[in-house]
Enzyme design. Structure first.
Site, PDB file in Angstrom:
ATOM      1  N   ASP A  34       0.694  -1.269   0.131  1.00 35.23           N
ATOM      2  CA  ASP A  34      -0.042   0.137  -0.003  1.00 35.23           C
ATOM      3  C   ASP A  34       0.894   1.235  -0.051  1.00 35.23           C
ATOM      4  OD1 ASP A  34      -2.219  -1.683  -0.182  1.00 35.23           O
ATOM      5  OD2 ASP A  34      -2.603  -1.214   2.108  1.00 35.23           O
ATOM      6  N   ALA A  35       2.112   1.254   0.802  1.00 35.82           N
ATOM      7  CA  ALA A  35       2.782   2.533   0.813  1.00 35.82           C
ATOM      8  C   ALA A  35       3.559   2.835  -0.510  1.00 35.82           C
ATOM      9  CB  ALA A  35       4.042   2.080   1.722  1.00 35.82           C
ATOM     10  N   GLU A  36       3.815   1.581  -1.258  1.00 39.27           N
ATOM     11  CA  GLU A  36       4.464   1.996  -2.749  1.00 39.27           C
ATOM     12  C   GLU A  36       3.359   2.384  -3.616  1.00 39.27           C
ATOM     13  OE1 GLU A  36       7.313   2.026  -5.909  1.00 39.27           O
ATOM     14  OE2 GLU A  36       7.434   2.112  -3.633  1.00 39.27           O
ATOM     15  N   ASP A  38       0.708   4.210  -2.696  1.00 47.29           N
ATOM     16  CA  ASP A  38       0.669   5.674  -2.273  1.00 47.29           C
ATOM     17  C   ASP A  38       1.465   6.598  -2.777  1.00 47.29           C
ATOM     18  OD1 ASP A  38      -1.667   4.899  -1.019  1.00 47.29           O
ATOM     19  OD2 ASP A  38      -0.788   4.686   0.999  1.00 47.29           O
ATOM     20  N   LEU A  84     -37.121  -6.166 -16.503  1.00 47.83           N
ATOM     21  CA  LEU A  84     -37.591  -7.484 -16.659  1.00 47.83           C
ATOM     22  C   LEU A  84     -38.672  -7.854 -16.214  1.00 47.83           C
ATOM     23  CD1 LEU A  84     -34.213  -9.233 -15.738  1.00 47.83           C
ATOM     24  CD2 LEU A  84     -34.975  -8.612 -17.953  1.00 47.83           C
ATOM     25  N   GLU A 116     -27.870 -16.050 -13.543  1.00 50.81           N
ATOM     26  CA  GLU A 116     -27.025 -15.235 -12.639  1.00 50.81           C
ATOM     27  C   GLU A 116     -27.660 -14.640 -11.452  1.00 50.81           C
ATOM     28  OE1 GLU A 116     -25.166 -12.423 -15.123  1.00 50.81           O
ATOM     29  OE2 GLU A 116     -26.846 -11.339 -15.858  1.00 50.81           O
ATOM     30  N   LYS A 118     -29.527 -12.172  -9.097  1.00 45.37           N
ATOM     31  CA  LYS A 118     -30.005 -10.805  -9.339  1.00 45.37           C
ATOM     32  C   LYS A 118     -29.446  -9.912  -8.295  1.00 45.37           C
ATOM     33  CE  LYS A 118     -34.495  -8.583 -10.118  1.00 45.37           C
ATOM     34  NZ  LYS A 118     -34.220  -7.497  -9.287  1.00 45.37           N
ATOM     35  N   ASP A 120     -28.994  -6.832  -5.649  1.00 41.19           N
ATOM     36  CA  ASP A 120     -30.024  -5.984  -5.148  1.00 41.19           C
ATOM     37  C   ASP A 120     -29.203  -4.608  -4.788  1.00 41.19           C
ATOM     38  OD1 ASP A 120     -32.180  -4.778  -4.228  1.00 41.19           O
ATOM     39  OD2 ASP A 120     -32.088  -5.675  -2.171  1.00 41.19           O
ATOM     40  N   ARG A 139     -30.158   4.450 -14.016  1.00 40.80           N
ATOM     41  CA  ARG A 139     -30.935   3.877 -15.129  1.00 40.80           C
ATOM     42  C   ARG A 139     -32.079   4.778 -15.434  1.00 40.80           C
ATOM     43  NH1 ARG A 139     -35.964   1.577 -15.390  1.00 40.80           N
ATOM     44  NH2 ARG A 139     -36.237  -0.289 -17.013  1.00 40.80           N
ATOM     45  N   GLU A 175     -24.905  -3.382 -11.857  1.00 44.51           N
ATOM     46  CA  GLU A 175     -25.269  -2.867 -10.556  1.00 44.51           C
ATOM     47  C   GLU A 175     -24.254  -2.511  -9.714  1.00 44.51           C
ATOM     48  OE1 GLU A 175     -28.740  -3.439  -9.651  1.00 44.51           O
ATOM     49  OE2 GLU A 175     -29.160  -3.708 -11.439  1.00 44.51           O
ATOM     50  N   TYR A 225     -20.635  -4.399 -10.562  1.00 51.17           N
ATOM     51  CA  TYR A 225     -20.782  -5.812 -11.309  1.00 51.17           C
ATOM     52  C   TYR A 225     -21.449  -5.605 -12.556  1.00 51.17           C
ATOM     53  CZ  TYR A 225     -19.259  -8.187  -7.039  1.00 51.17           C
ATOM     54  OH  TYR A 225     -18.225  -8.333  -5.988  1.00 51.17           O
ATOM     55  N   LYS A 291     -31.539 -15.740 -18.569  1.00 49.29           N
ATOM     56  CA  LYS A 291     -31.400 -15.119 -19.889  1.00 49.29           C
ATOM     57  C   LYS A 291     -31.334 -16.105 -21.156  1.00 49.29           C
ATOM     58  CE  LYS A 291     -29.227 -10.891 -18.192  1.00 49.29           C
ATOM     59  NZ  LYS A 291     -27.677 -10.162 -18.355  1.00 49.29           N
ATOM     60  N   LYS A 315     -37.996 -14.114  -8.694  1.00 44.00           N
ATOM     61  CA  LYS A 315     -37.761 -13.563  -7.296  1.00 44.00           C
ATOM     62  C   LYS A 315     -37.885 -14.543  -6.230  1.00 44.00           C
ATOM     63  CE  LYS A 315     -38.126  -9.429  -6.584  1.00 44.00           C
ATOM     64  NZ  LYS A 315     -37.370  -8.147  -6.439  1.00 44.00           N
ATOM     65  N   CYS A 409     -59.569   7.661  21.697  1.00 44.04           N
ATOM     66  CA  CYS A 409     -58.628   7.911  20.964  1.00 44.04           C
ATOM     67  C   CYS A 409     -57.454   7.846  21.699  1.00 44.04           C
ATOM     68  CB  CYS A 409     -58.942   8.896  20.123  1.00 44.04           C
ATOM     69  SG  CYS A 409     -57.435   9.640  19.065  1.00 44.04           S
ATOM     70  N   CYS A 412     -56.468  12.285  21.465  1.00 45.11           N
ATOM     71  CA  CYS A 412     -57.289  13.213  21.698  1.00 45.11           C
ATOM     72  C   CYS A 412     -58.257  12.789  22.697  1.00 45.11           C
ATOM     73  CB  CYS A 412     -57.975  13.821  20.737  1.00 45.11           C
ATOM     74  SG  CYS A 412     -59.147  12.927  19.743  1.00 45.11           S
ATOM     75  N   CYS A 427     -61.598   7.638  15.234  1.00 47.03           N
ATOM     76  CA  CYS A 427     -61.739   8.695  16.290  1.00 47.03           C
ATOM     77  C   CYS A 427     -62.264   9.590  15.277  1.00 47.03           C
ATOM     78  CB  CYS A 427     -60.323   9.401  16.326  1.00 47.03           C
ATOM     79  SG  CYS A 427     -60.381  10.845  17.086  1.00 47.03           S
ATOM     80  N   CYS A 432     -58.521  16.247  15.788  1.00 50.67           N
ATOM     81  CA  CYS A 432     -57.566  15.243  16.595  1.00 50.67           C
ATOM     82  C   CYS A 432     -56.123  15.601  16.089  1.00 50.67           C
ATOM     83  CB  CYS A 432     -57.934  13.800  16.072  1.00 50.67           C
ATOM     84  SG  CYS A 432     -56.589  12.768  16.985  1.00 50.67           S
TER      85      CYS A 432
END
Length: 669
Positions: A34-36, A38, A84, A116, A118, A120, A139, A175, A225, A291, A315, A409, A412, A427, A432
């Site tokens: 990570d240092a290199e 950076d 879809l 594949e 789906k 979310d 979209r 997505e 993705y 698909k 789903k 209620c 009130c 009520c 109210c």
């Protein structure tokens, strides 16, 4: 360093950093520390600061974030992003498979399906020109999206420059998601800082992409993705599987677990496996996309309005969990209806913490026999709304308590009433405080007159400070009064005053709907506007006249008559007329009525017309516009993202028009 040398070095550093980003974010196999990394990044940033005109469009420094934007511009795409159709039951996928095989009967190639997960998340599209990312869109409505390029550039696993030999034009679709671990970590930090926690990874990812400050997006650790393309010029692929391989070669991550299968039973097996493993996945999924693999067969199958015939979203059923009912309390709505609400021991359902769930009405509580102290099964209906399914009676100890509706209620203290034949307890006090609050919320909502920026908490403040007592008072509030409220500065107060003024442009159907007449929703409000043409004529209508209108009926007619017979309601309408200058009227345009006796249903969004404009145009031509599809429906007009009405129309054999066909029918091409 000379400018020519700087240009060469900037190119070298950019290529090295692109390579190391790919090794780290896509392959999970870094070659340097990570240092290199950076050190290389800082060197590039310093050179770009020294020579800003040498900064490249694909520079890795753009991942940090751009200057804060004031708004997102809308961009029209050349190839729409289709939605879809959905299959929630096995026989619905079987119907899809049967239709595919019927259309492809006699085709020389075997039907293959690519399956594949789906994801979310938030659907977006990335445009690469000559291999460089130049545009990123949400979209939107499928045809037009929002330009969120600066925000999408901050997502580390989106290549700013394609790795493989670049096609001239490539539109990548996929997505944006947030992993469960990153979501939990973000909420942990917010909890430590005393900030409100986010609800779920999907909404958090979507909100992060739509930040006007892209540095916030950069801090959220989002991932992208890829699963498809729009335009693709300069490269040929024959099927979905080859396309995923091409996208991976170009530097994208694609949905893990994609498979090619051949038989419906193989699809079902894959679906069951995904459902079984969904909670172990690092991100949320809500089903499986299926698909037809072959692009040639996809073209042969074609599309139905805004959804393809060659793909379907299977789903998952709602996720269920067990928890305890700690209490049942009553909530008072805008029409005075008392709704029992279960207060639950907090439980995660589908990744979202659930603390409350509506029990609908007292009869429902009795029917399900839900008691205070019960262990219950909870699900999110449609993976969204919390719902108590049933009590676990085997776990009862005898300490559980029956719930009884209060006779007064809870807000009130008015005596509660229940009309004969109705499930609801009410009520009757229209002053109210709970009803007043809910009525104003309803009045200002998008389904009402649409006062942008006027939310429940702000309305509650205005009521508590006695700035308003009813909906008409909104139009007499002063900016300096609003500025005294909590979290209201001069600019936000000015914006709200402008939004209140703009709400006076609402048409008659929206104004009638906004009034909150019991049993009068969007459709009934439109029918009343068309039948009477003005509030003045509507409020003097008799129950007999109202009952004769198709779609109203005696119960709704009585509700309308009682509403306008109330002196306080009439006073509010008089003050609205005073504030607005003139209340809107509904007038049908003169001229021929070629669509007389034809019934239409509108679903999804259109480019040329809003839903209300399209409806008014149809009425002017003599048509009737209803809200639900039946065998009596003549046409369903399906715009972008049409939903279940389109599916029902197709099942009933109702004629479906896309926007172009609709415009042709009404003579407005």
């Amino acid at each position: 360093m000379k400018k020519s040398d700087a240009k060469t070095r900037i190119g070298e550093l950019s290529e090295q950093l692109h390579h190391h980003n790919y090794r780290y974010y896509i392959l999970d196999d870094p070659e340097i520390t990570d240092a290199e990394y950076d050190r290389l990044f800082d060197e590039l940033a310093q050179l770009e600061e020294q020579y800003p005109d040498l900064k490249r469009a694909d520079s890795p420094t753009q991942r940090v974030g751009a200057p804060v934007a004031s708004a997102f511009r809308s961009v029209r795409r050349e190839i729409p992003m289709l939605s879809l159709s959905k299959a929630t039951k096995p026989d619905e996928f079987a119907d899809f498979d049967r239709r595919v095989r019927e259309i492809l009967k006699g085709d020389p190639d075997t039907v293959e399906y690519l399956t594949e997960p789906k994801l979310d998340g938030l659907a977006v599209e990335l445009l690469f020109e000559d291999g460089v990312l130049t545009l990123g869109l949400t979209r939107g409505d499928g045809v037009t999206g929002e330009d969120v390029t600066d925000n999408l550039r901050t997502i580390r696993n989106i290549p700013l420059k394609l790795r493989a030999k670049a096609p001239k034009i490539l539109e990548v679709r996929g997505e944006v998601i947030m992993t469960k671990q990153d979501f939990a970590e973000l909420n942990r930090r917010r909890e430590q800082e005393g900030q409100e926690l986010y609800a779920n990874p999907r909404n958090t990812a979507a909100g992060s992409v739509r930040q006007l400050d892209s540095s916030i997006t950069a801090s959220r650790n989002l991932r992208f993705y890829a699963h498809g393309v729009g335009r693709l010029e300069g490269v040929e692929v024959e099927n979905q599987w080859q396309l995923l391989h091409l996208l991976r070669q170009a530097g994208f991550e694609t949905s893990p677990g994609a498979k090619v299968v051949y038989l419906p039973e193989d699809v079902f097996q894959q679906f069951k496996q995904l459902e079984k493993n969904r909670n172990e996945m690092e991100f949320d999924i809500d089903g499986m996309v299926v698909k037809v693999n072959s692009f040639r067969q996809q073209q042969k199958l074609g599309v139905l309005s805004r959804s393809p015939r060659w793909a379907v979203a299977m789903k998952f059923p709602p996720q269920q969990e067990e928890t305890t009912v700690e209490d049942i309390q009553v909530q008072v709505g805008r029409t005075g209806t008392l709704t029992p609400v279960a207060h639950l021991k907090p439980v995660k359902v589908g990744g979202v913490e659930v603390k409350r769930a509506t029990l609908h009405n007292y009869d429902e509580v009795k029917r399900k026999d839900i008691r205070i102290g019960d262990h219950v099964i909870v699900q999110r209906a449609g993976d969204v709304i919390p719902e108590v399914v049933k009590p676990v009676t085997s776990r009862r100890t005898g300490k559980e308590r029956q719930f009884e509706m209060p006779d007064r209620c809870p807000v009130c203290a008015s005596q509660v009433v229940r009309a004969e034949g109705e499930a609801a307890y009410r009520c009757p006090n229209i002053t109210c405080p709970a009803q007043v609050l809910e009525r104003i919320i309803h009045f200002a909502s998008k389904g009402g007159v649409n006062v942008d920026g006027l939310g429940p908490k702000l309305i509650e403040q205005m009521l508590n400070q006695e700035l308003i007592e009813n909906v008409a008072d909104l139009y007499f509030v002063k900016q300096e009064q609003l500025q005294e409220l909590e979290r209201m500065a001069e600019k936000s107060a000015e914006n709200l005053i402008n939004a209140i003024a703009k709400s006076k442009e609402a048409d008659l159907p929206h104004l009638i709907a906004a009034l909150g007449i019991p049993n009068v929703g969007e459709h009934a409000a439109s029918v009343l506007a068309e039948s009477f043409g003005s509030i003045d004529k509507l409020q003097v209508a008799t129950t007999e006249t109202l009952s004769e209108i198709e779609g109203i009926g005696p119960i709704v007619a009585e509700s309308i008559h009682e509403f306008f017979a109330n002196e306080q309601n009439r006073t509010i309408i008089t003050r609205l007329a005073e504030a607005w200058g003139k209340l809107p009227e509904f007038k049908v345009a003169a001229g021929p009525k070629p669509l007389k006796d034809k019934t239409f249903v509108l679903t999804g969004g259109m480019e040329k017309y809003s839903r209300d404009q399209a409806k008014k145009r149809l009425i002017d031509l003599g048509a009737k516009v209803t809200s639900s599809v039946s065998k009596k429906t003549d046409y369903v007009v399906a715009g972008a993202d049409p939903g279940s009405k389109l599916e029902k129309a197709e099942k009933l054999g109702v004629t479906v028009l896309d926007e172009a066909q609709f415009l042709q029918l009404i003579g407005d091409e």
